[in-house]
Design a protein around this motif. Structure first.
Motif, PDB file in Angstrom:
ATOM      1  N   ALA A 253     -54.404 -68.314 -85.832  1.00 18.99           N
ATOM      2  CA  ALA A 253     -54.393 -67.604 -87.109  1.00 18.99           C
ATOM      3  C   ALA A 253     -55.182 -66.268 -86.848  1.00 18.99           C
ATOM      4  O   ALA A 253     -55.937 -65.992 -88.199  1.00 18.99           O
ATOM      5  CB  ALA A 253     -55.551 -68.808 -87.474  1.00 18.99           C
ATOM      6  N   GLU A 254     -56.043 -66.601 -86.144  1.00 19.65           N
ATOM      7  CA  GLU A 254     -57.472 -64.954 -85.907  1.00 19.65           C
ATOM      8  C   GLU A 254     -57.237 -64.339 -84.852  1.00 19.65           C
ATOM      9  O   GLU A 254     -57.521 -65.668 -83.733  1.00 19.65           O
ATOM     10  CB  GLU A 254     -58.924 -65.915 -86.784  1.00 19.65           C
ATOM     11  N   VAL A 255     -58.087 -63.875 -84.735  1.00 19.91           N
ATOM     12  CA  VAL A 255     -58.789 -62.537 -83.208  1.00 19.91           C
ATOM     13  C   VAL A 255     -60.290 -62.886 -83.604  1.00 19.91           C
ATOM     14  O   VAL A 255     -60.301 -62.624 -84.820  1.00 19.91           O
ATOM     15  CB  VAL A 255     -58.724 -61.482 -82.957  1.00 19.91           C
ATOM     16  N   VAL A 256     -61.082 -63.486 -82.599  1.00 20.25           N
ATOM     17  CA  VAL A 256     -62.528 -63.144 -83.195  1.00 20.25           C
ATOM     18  C   VAL A 256     -62.924 -61.979 -81.758  1.00 20.25           C
ATOM     19  O   VAL A 256     -63.005 -61.387 -80.391  1.00 20.25           O
ATOM     20  CB  VAL A 256     -62.945 -64.240 -82.581  1.00 20.25           C
ATOM     21  N   THR A 257     -63.712 -61.318 -82.571  1.00 19.56           N
ATOM     22  CA  THR A 257     -64.082 -60.042 -82.285  1.00 19.56           C
ATOM     23  C   THR A 257     -65.882 -60.338 -82.523  1.00 19.56           C
ATOM     24  O   THR A 257     -66.254 -60.730 -83.119  1.00 19.56           O
ATOM     25  CB  THR A 257     -64.402 -58.725 -82.775  1.00 19.56           C
ATOM     26  N   ILE A 258     -66.608 -60.239 -81.301  1.00 21.13           N
ATOM     27  CA  ILE A 258     -67.552 -59.961 -81.465  1.00 21.13           C
ATOM     28  C   ILE A 258     -68.432 -58.390 -80.193  1.00 21.13           C
ATOM     29  O   ILE A 258     -68.229 -58.077 -79.657  1.00 21.13           O
ATOM     30  CB  ILE A 258     -68.201 -61.395 -80.180  1.00 21.13           C
ATOM     31  N   ASP A 259     -69.022 -58.269 -81.361  1.00 23.02           N
ATOM     32  CA  ASP A 259     -69.725 -56.403 -80.972  1.00 23.02           C
ATOM     33  C   ASP A 259     -68.545 -55.588 -80.469  1.00 23.02           C
ATOM     34  O   ASP A 259     -68.415 -54.808 -79.844  1.00 23.02           O
ATOM     35  CB  ASP A 259     -70.654 -57.038 -80.198  1.00 23.02           C
ATOM     36  N   GLY A 260     -67.677 -55.776 -81.618  1.00 28.11           N
ATOM     37  CA  GLY A 260     -66.581 -54.419 -80.836  1.00 28.11           C
ATOM     38  C   GLY A 260     -65.791 -54.963 -79.687  1.00 28.11           C
ATOM     39  O   GLY A 260     -64.458 -54.474 -80.119  1.00 28.11           O
ATOM     40  N   LYS A 261     -65.555 -56.003 -79.214  1.00 32.63           N
ATOM     41  CA  LYS A 261     -64.861 -56.936 -78.676  1.00 32.63           C
ATOM     42  C   LYS A 261     -63.987 -58.150 -78.930  1.00 32.63           C
ATOM     43  O   LYS A 261     -64.358 -58.730 -79.056  1.00 32.63           O
ATOM     44  CB  LYS A 261     -65.709 -57.066 -77.308  1.00 32.63           C
ATOM     45  N   ALA A 262     -63.027 -57.955 -77.741  1.00 33.23           N
ATOM     46  CA  ALA A 262     -61.892 -59.345 -78.327  1.00 33.23           C
ATOM     47  C   ALA A 262     -63.094 -60.518 -77.732  1.00 33.23           C
ATOM     48  O   ALA A 262     -63.029 -60.388 -76.773  1.00 33.23           O
ATOM     49  CB  ALA A 262     -60.558 -59.188 -78.645  1.00 33.23           C
ATOM     50  N   ARG A 263     -63.331 -61.500 -78.523  1.00 32.67           N
ATOM     51  CA  ARG A 263     -63.904 -62.651 -78.063  1.00 32.67           C
ATOM     52  C   ARG A 263     -63.341 -63.936 -77.737  1.00 32.67           C
ATOM     53  O   ARG A 263     -63.313 -65.164 -76.983  1.00 32.67           O
ATOM     54  CB  ARG A 263     -65.502 -62.428 -78.211  1.00 32.67           C
ATOM     55  N   GLY A 264     -61.588 -64.229 -77.936  1.00 36.06           N
ATOM     56  CA  GLY A 264     -61.482 -65.482 -78.400  1.00 36.06           C
ATOM     57  C   GLY A 264     -60.092 -64.929 -79.846  1.00 36.06           C
ATOM     58  O   GLY A 264     -59.963 -64.276 -80.116  1.00 36.06           O
ATOM     59  N   ILE A 265     -60.197 -66.251 -80.475  1.00 41.19           N
ATOM     60  CA  ILE A 265     -58.909 -67.199 -81.101  1.00 41.19           C
ATOM     61  C   ILE A 265     -59.595 -67.503 -81.545  1.00 41.19           C
ATOM     62  O   ILE A 265     -59.816 -68.877 -81.149  1.00 41.19           O
ATOM     63  CB  ILE A 265     -57.551 -66.591 -80.503  1.00 41.19           C
ATOM     64  N   ILE A 266     -59.072 -68.080 -83.032  1.00 43.18           N
ATOM     65  CA  ILE A 266     -58.439 -69.166 -83.596  1.00 43.18           C
ATOM     66  C   ILE A 266     -57.043 -69.919 -83.799  1.00 43.18           C
ATOM     67  O   ILE A 266     -56.342 -69.102 -84.293  1.00 43.18           O
ATOM     68  CB  ILE A 266     -59.623 -69.207 -85.087  1.00 43.18           C
ATOM     69  N   ALA A 267     -56.994 -70.628 -83.522  1.00 41.91           N
ATOM     70  CA  ALA A 267     -55.033 -71.021 -83.082  1.00 41.91           C
ATOM     71  C   ALA A 267     -54.957 -72.138 -83.722  1.00 41.91           C
ATOM     72  O   ALA A 267     -55.994 -73.260 -83.746  1.00 41.91           O
ATOM     73  CB  ALA A 267     -54.832 -71.432 -81.741  1.00 41.91           C
ATOM     74  N   LYS A 268     -54.336 -72.815 -84.546  1.00 36.23           N
ATOM     75  CA  LYS A 268     -53.767 -73.782 -85.197  1.00 36.23           C
ATOM     76  C   LYS A 268     -52.958 -74.578 -84.574  1.00 36.23           C
ATOM     77  O   LYS A 268     -51.867 -73.726 -83.477  1.00 36.23           O
ATOM     78  CB  LYS A 268     -52.867 -73.047 -86.392  1.00 36.23           C
ATOM     79  N   ASN A 269     -53.474 -76.061 -84.639  1.00 39.46           N
ATOM     80  CA  ASN A 269     -51.982 -76.871 -83.802  1.00 39.46           C
ATOM     81  C   ASN A 269     -51.502 -77.178 -84.931  1.00 39.46           C
ATOM     82  O   ASN A 269     -51.691 -78.223 -86.064  1.00 39.46           O
ATOM     83  CB  ASN A 269     -53.108 -78.180 -83.695  1.00 39.46           C
ATOM     84  N   LEU A 270     -49.850 -76.725 -84.422  1.00 33.90           N
ATOM     85  CA  LEU A 270     -48.913 -76.997 -85.663  1.00 33.90           C
ATOM     86  C   LEU A 270     -48.672 -78.156 -85.797  1.00 33.90           C
ATOM     87  O   LEU A 270     -48.363 -78.415 -87.038  1.00 33.90           O
ATOM     88  CB  LEU A 270     -47.462 -76.883 -85.477  1.00 33.90           C
ATOM     89  N   ILE A 271     -49.018 -79.492 -84.817  1.00 33.54           N
ATOM     90  CA  ILE A 271     -48.489 -80.786 -85.568  1.00 33.54           C
ATOM     91  C   ILE A 271     -49.831 -81.338 -86.386  1.00 33.54           C
ATOM     92  O   ILE A 271     -49.327 -81.804 -87.609  1.00 33.54           O
ATOM     93  CB  ILE A 271     -48.270 -81.583 -83.904  1.00 33.54           C
ATOM     94  N   THR A 272     -51.244 -80.804 -86.044  1.00 35.34           N
ATOM     95  CA  THR A 272     -52.296 -81.978 -86.038  1.00 35.34           C
ATOM     96  C   THR A 272     -52.669 -81.097 -87.692  1.00 35.34           C
ATOM     97  O   THR A 272     -53.240 -81.239 -88.492  1.00 35.34           O
ATOM     98  CB  THR A 272     -53.240 -82.332 -85.502  1.00 35.34           C
ATOM     99  N   GLY A 273     -52.510 -79.202 -87.657  1.00 37.35           N
ATOM    100  CA  GLY A 273     -52.978 -78.875 -88.538  1.00 37.35           C
ATOM    101  C   GLY A 273     -53.875 -78.502 -88.057  1.00 37.35           C
ATOM    102  O   GLY A 273     -54.308 -77.541 -89.693  1.00 37.35           O
ATOM    103  N   ALA A 274     -54.772 -78.523 -87.437  1.00 38.29           N
ATOM    104  CA  ALA A 274     -56.437 -78.743 -87.137  1.00 38.29           C
ATOM    105  C   ALA A 274     -56.193 -77.353 -86.219  1.00 38.29           C
ATOM    106  O   ALA A 274     -55.552 -76.790 -85.966  1.00 38.29           O
ATOM    107  CB  ALA A 274     -56.754 -79.322 -85.969  1.00 38.29           C
TER     108      ALA A 274
END
Lengths: 227, 248, 654
Positions: free
Chosen positions: C202-223
């Motif tokens: 759902a999102e790329v997480v960037t910190i100080d100009g570098k990619a550091r992770g993602i936000i993922a949606k669990n499609l079954i629970t919606g979380a």
């Protein structure tokens, strides 16, 4: 992992191991049916049971045969216990059944009903052994002599509903064998274009001939064709 | 065309489900079954109702995602086809059509007609592979494969992992799925080093997942959209017997 | 960087192409690439989004190297990615046929096939590793077609004069993906990869100009779930579904790439769209997708329409059948126009020729948009059995869909959107303009220029995943060994999660009147009409306005049923369509900017007697677009393309 899985208990607990046991015991019981049917067919000499009793006596007293008989009982028990375990597992594998299923479109009813047919056969087996085998062996054990099985047959098969039970037992046997014979080979991995056709033909022929032969015996006695 | 649909609705894995009736009209014979459900869902959405959840993706019969038990059969009445390749011309106008999810303990329901087939992935993870890391391979033509074996391996490899075999089997057995992968590898020289290990591990995982046993009814083969043959199950039996009681 | 680049930073873009002759660049790069020692690899986490050919192969290969990998896919299993649908084959410069193939020739064909809009260095590397791919896949047990001698078989494919295509019946993509999937599952079983199915980024997480992770949606629970990674690899495929009807899977989407774009990754050449010439024509409004018939069919099939409009009309109205048209009244237009390549002309050319024939009133299906693909000659030459064997399940598949037997009457085909050459801009290392964020396979723009040759998509996906990313990502990670896992309560993660979650709430809260599909169809109509096979400045300008209106309308009138914390495919689809609408506008902007015709981009203003007219003087560059905010114009960065080894020429297949 590989070494652990190779132990015998793992094999016999596995789904394929259970099917192999089913197949092997099934084929063993089939071989028994051949002997059983052959010796019983001696009544068709219609000689007052002379030939039949001769071979009956051999089967009842020969030490090798008597030893094999223990194997036969074990075979029955294994086949039945294994079948019940399979039935339980298969039942549990689908806790919610389909509301509507058209299984006849993809498979034969009797191939799906081996548990049911087997249960009918088990009931028949209890009736049948309590008619002949159990009293006879009991008598041998207690009094040391065999009963006149031929005469017992003539007496028992005078009752119409008993004859009917035997005929129905043979019908169950027919359906059970029609799938079981071929299925045993498949479970043992014996499936090849070279001999599939042979298994098919022999299996079908066997499933018809043996139950037919068995069913004819109470009928001919009931209708007085054999005395 | 018009139809009466009886569709299994279940909010989530633990909820109580039930069959719900829907009447649908104005269906074109050239529509696929899933397109018919699309039309129904569009109507449900506009009526403010919850649309029917179902799995689908490629809609060209190859991804293995679609999975409906239609009119009492896995993927419906069309032979050798997935649900997405089932066309409404296969039904008669006015038919009542039951639509249910794959039913197996090993395939818990996610919602409505969508199920979780993670068990298949775990079976593959247990041994459905050749252990070769990237870069370890020799030249491809150093390993000739007899054409007949290559063809048989390809026949087995055609499995799309949809789970119709499990759905169709009276015992919810996964033998056809497992046997297809075991066969593919057993037929190829690449699969030899791990041959016994693979058969043992995959069957052990299959059993642990709670699938039923094979009764050799042939229902799986008859309903398989890729026509995977029962001979693969016989081969799996041989492989397993060999691995368990014969191989050193 | 491994070695000094001979390409200076231009316009804010550093393509990091190594110096030296094109044939040595990759070797040079590998020789100098920084390595991570095994003990450090264990501490480094890599996120891979998407598990198609590129994603599964990258995740497996990185895990084999010792990295801790987290892989994500929106389907219920990594085996379902749309790579499975590729039917025809995979190219490799093995030259097993001894017909004059070589790495250079595959490189040359690909650059030429891409209409001279691809980066030479990338394409050469692709051709080099193509030979390793076949080795790797065969070792995995992929059941490629074999000859009687037991050796691998090849066939020819569109846009090439050699037989370099390896295939597994009509299921090459499926079999290659299963190979990669099995490698991935093996690593999952070994505990080196943590797999998240039914999860959507759902999102790329960037910190100080570098990619550091993602936000993922669990499609079954919606979380929404937060995941840290030292690097993030996007292998999320193409965006052909912007056209609503395409040969892509229903779930194929641009969302991950688009989120990355909005977080600073430039989008390269978004207007380059491949229209595949051999698909089953549209039959009605209800249609949800188009089905591709493998291009390999053009090996034996001959494409034609009647010479006269009258005959075509009679066929459309069902008064005549294909068989009623005499040989001399048929126009085998590909053979006529392009005698040396004939029916095997590249996809863009074959597609446009079909469109021309139909625009001329000679289409042969009810809608007017369809041509014949005829196997009668092949059946006469080879016999029914050979033809049937050669095309495996394709014929029955066609018959099942259309209710017509192609062995008896010609197939009907028409072009459909199939592949997108554009994608996230990446440098030679496949890194986007965001550090630590990589794009692989169809999700990047890199290797196919303005047009992709047949059997090259599988090659590129696997090249990136097996043989390129494992080296280039390591080069970046070597500098990250001291980076500790970042706390998931870091404001950047919290904020990204909130933004993803807020967007969903907004979508659910609109409660308008039109379904998501209504909007998707409307979007598709605009894109196909104005940004499809033929584009014009006037149409594109109009389309941009229409798309802006559509976006406003979407955000005020969409109707999304269901709730947040449940399995809600409609909500997921709504998010994807919202992204497609925004992407559509960027495609139009790019198409409008490119005042030339090249490959999959045909501007009616720029043609020579119907043939595409390139403008190498002014447009031999990659258009990399930077996101500047929703209501601002995107900013164009130009990466000039240098051709040192392939002579720029008019791409002629005559």
């Amino acid at each position: 992992m590989a070494t652990a899985a190779k132990s015998n208990s793992v094999f016999f607990k596995s789904s394929i191991g259970k099917k192999v046991v089913m197949g092997l015991t099934g084929l063993f019981l089939i071989s028994f049916l051949i002997i059983h049917a052959t010796i019983n067919a001696m009544i068709f000499y219609n000689d007052g049971g002379v030939t039949f009793s001769h071979w009956g006596h051999f089967m009842g007293t020969n030490p090798i045969i008597r030893t094999l008989e223990i194997g036969l009982v074990a075979g029955f028990i294994l086949h039945i216990v294994d079948g019940l375990m399979l039935w339980k597992q298969n039942h549990d594998a689908r806790p919610t059944k389909y509301a509507y299923s058209n299984a006849n479109a993809n498979s034969k009813w009797y191939s799906r009903s081996m548990g049911l047919l087997g249960t009918l056969l088990l009931i028949f087996l209890v009736i049948h052994t309590s008619h002949f085998w159990i009293p006879n062996r009991a008598n041998q054990f207690i009094h040391g002599e065999e009963l006149n099985l031929y005469q017992m047959m003539l007496d028992i098969f005078q009752v119409w509903y008993i004859v009917l039970i035997y005929v129905l037992g043979c019908v169950s046997l027919f359906w059970h064998l029609l799938h079981g014979f071929k299925s045993a080979f498949q479970s043992l991995g014996l499936n090849h274009t070279k001999y599939n056709k042979t298994i098919d033909i022999v299996g079908t022929a066997f499933s018809i001939v043996v139950p037919l032969l068995f069913a004819s015996m109470p009928l001919v006695i009931f209708f007085g064709l054999i005395r | 065309m018009k139809f009466k649909l009886k569709v299994w609705r279940q909010a989530n894995q633990n909820a109580q489900g039930k069959l719900v009736d829907y009447d649908i009209d104005g269906i074109n014979a050239d529509m696929s079954f899933l397109e018919m459900v699309d039309v129904l869902n569009d109507k449900l959405i506009k009526k403010g109702e919850d649309p029917i959840a179902f799995d689908h993706d490629c809609r060209e019969g190859i991804c293995g995602m679609c999975s409906m038990y239609i009119s009492g059969r896995a993927h419906g009445p069309q032979h050798a086809a997935t649900t997405c390749q089932l066309y409404m011309r296969k039904f008669k106008d006015g038919d009542t059509i039951y639509v249910e999810p794959w039913r197996a303990r090993a395939f818990p329901i996610v919602k409505d007609l969508a199920v979780d087939r993670g068990a298949f992935d775990r079976i593959i993870a247990a041994g459905g592979f050749v252990s070769v890391n990237t870069g370890q391979a020799q030249d491809a033509n150093n390993l000739p494969v007899e054409k007949a074996f290559a063809e048989k391996a390809m026949d087995a490899a055609a499995c799309i992992g949809c789970g119709a075999c499990v759905a169709a089997c009276k015992n919810a057995s996964a033998m056809l799925f497992v046997s297809a992968k075991v066969s593919q590898m057993a037929l190829l020289p690449q699969g030899q080093p791990e041959r016994t290990r693979r058969a043992l591990a995959m069957v052990a995982q299959m059993d642990a997942e709670g699938f039923g046993n094979c009764t050799n009814t042939g229902a799986c083969e008859a309903e398989c959209p890729k026509e995977i043959s029962l001979t693969n199950i016989a081969r799996l039996n041989r492989e397993y017997i060999n691995a368990s009681v014969i191989a050193e | 960087m491994a070695e000094e680049s001979n390409q200076t930073i231009t316009d804010g873009l550093n393509s990091k192409i190594p110096g030296g002759p094109v044939g040595d660049k990759w070797t040079t790069y590998k020789r100098n690439v920084k390595l991570v020692n095994p003990a450090n690899k264990r501490k480094i986490e890599v996120i891979v989004v998407g598990t198609g050919l590129a994603g599964a192969s990258a995740a497996a290969s990185l895990a084999e190297l010792g990295y801790k990998v987290k892989a994500f896919c929106f389907q219920d299993s990594p085996r379902r990615a749309h790579s499975i649908a590729a039917q025809g084959g995979i190219n490799s410069a093995k030259n097993y046929k001894n017909d004059g193939d070589s790495v250079f020739r595959l490189f040359y064909d690909t650059v030429k096939g891409g209409d001279f809009r691809a980066r030479e260095a990338n394409v050469h590397r692709l051709a080099e590793v193509s030979v390793n791919i076949i080795d790797q896949c065969v070792a995995q047990g992929v059941p490629f077609a074999r000859e009687y001698g037991g050796l691998l078989d090849n066939r020819s494919f569109g846009g090439a004069q050699v037989s370099r295509t390896f295939y597994a019946r009509g299921q090459t993509g499926q079999q290659l993906l299963l190979g990669a999937y099995q490698a991935l599952e093996r690593q999952i079983g070994l505990g080196n990869v943590e797999m998240f199915t039914r999860h959507e980024m759902a999102e790329v997480v960037t910190i100080d100009g570098k990619a550091r992770g993602i936000i993922a949606k669990n499609l079954i629970t919606g979380a929404f779930e937060k995941h840290f990674g030292h690097a993030v690899l996007l292998a999320t495929g193409g965006y052909g579904n912007v056209f609503f009807l395409s040969t892509n899977a229903m779930g194929s989407n641009v969302t991950a790439a688009w989120k990355a774009h909005k977080k600073g990754a430039f989008f390269g050449n978004p207007c380059y769209t491949q229209i595949h010439p051999t698909c089953i024509p549209v039959s009605g409004d209800y249609q949800s997708k188009l089905t591709l018939m493998s291009e390999s069919l053009r090996n034996d099939g001959r494409v034609w329409v009647p010479k006269t409009k009258e005959d075509a009309k009679a066929i459309r109205e069902g008064k005549k059948r294909a068989e009623d048209i005499k040989e001399e009244d048929r126009d085998y237009y590909l053979e006529r126009k392009y005698p040396s390549y004939g029916n095997l002309s590249p996809r863009d050319i074959a597609s446009r020729a079909a469109k021309e024939a139909c625009d001329d009133g000679r289409g042969i299906v009810a809608s007017g948009f369809g041509v014949f693909l005829d196997f009668a000659d092949a059946i006469k030459r080879l016999g029914v059995d050979v033809v049937k064997a050669r095309y495996g399940e394709l014929f029955p598949m066609y018959q099942n869909i259309t209710n017509e037997d192609p062995l008896k009457t010609p197939m009907k085909i028409y072009p459909a959107v199939h592949y997108t050459m554009g994608g996230l801009w990446v440098d030679y290392e496949l890194q986007t303009s965001v550090q630590g964020l990589y794009a692989l396979g169809e999700a990047n723009f890199s290797d196919h220029g303005a047009n992709r040759l047949g059997a090259s998509a599988l090659m590129q996906g696997l090249a990136d995943g097996y043989f390129v990313a494992p080296y280039t990502v390591g080069n970046y990670l070597a500098g990250e060994i001291f980076t500790k896992a970042i706390d998931l309560n870091h404001p950047a993660f919290v904020e990204a999660e909130k933004s993803a979650s807020d967007r969903q709430k907004t979508l659910l809260g609109i409660k308008g009147k039109r379904s998501v599909d209504d909007f998707h169809k409307a979007l598709g109509h605009i894109m196909w009409e104005y940004c499809g096979m033929a584009r014009s400045a006037e149409g594109l300008t109009k389309a941009r306005k229409l798309l802006q209106d559509l976006r406003k309308e979407f955000w005020s009138d969409v109707l999304v049923p269901g709730g947040l914390n449940e399995f809600n495919p409609e909500l997921d689809k709504a998010g994807r369509v919202a992204d497609f609408i925004e992407l559509g506008e960027l495609m139009v902007v790019d198409a409008l900017n490119r005042n030339e015709s090249c490959g999959g981009h045909f501007r009616v203003e720029y043609q020579d007697e119907g043939e595409a007219k390139r403008d190498d003087e002014n447009y031999a560059y990659v258009a990399a677009w930077e996101f500047k905010g929703m209501d601002a114009d995107p900013q164009l960065h130009k990466e000039p393309l240098q051709f040192d080894n392939v002579k720029l020429a008019v791409r002629s297949y005559k």
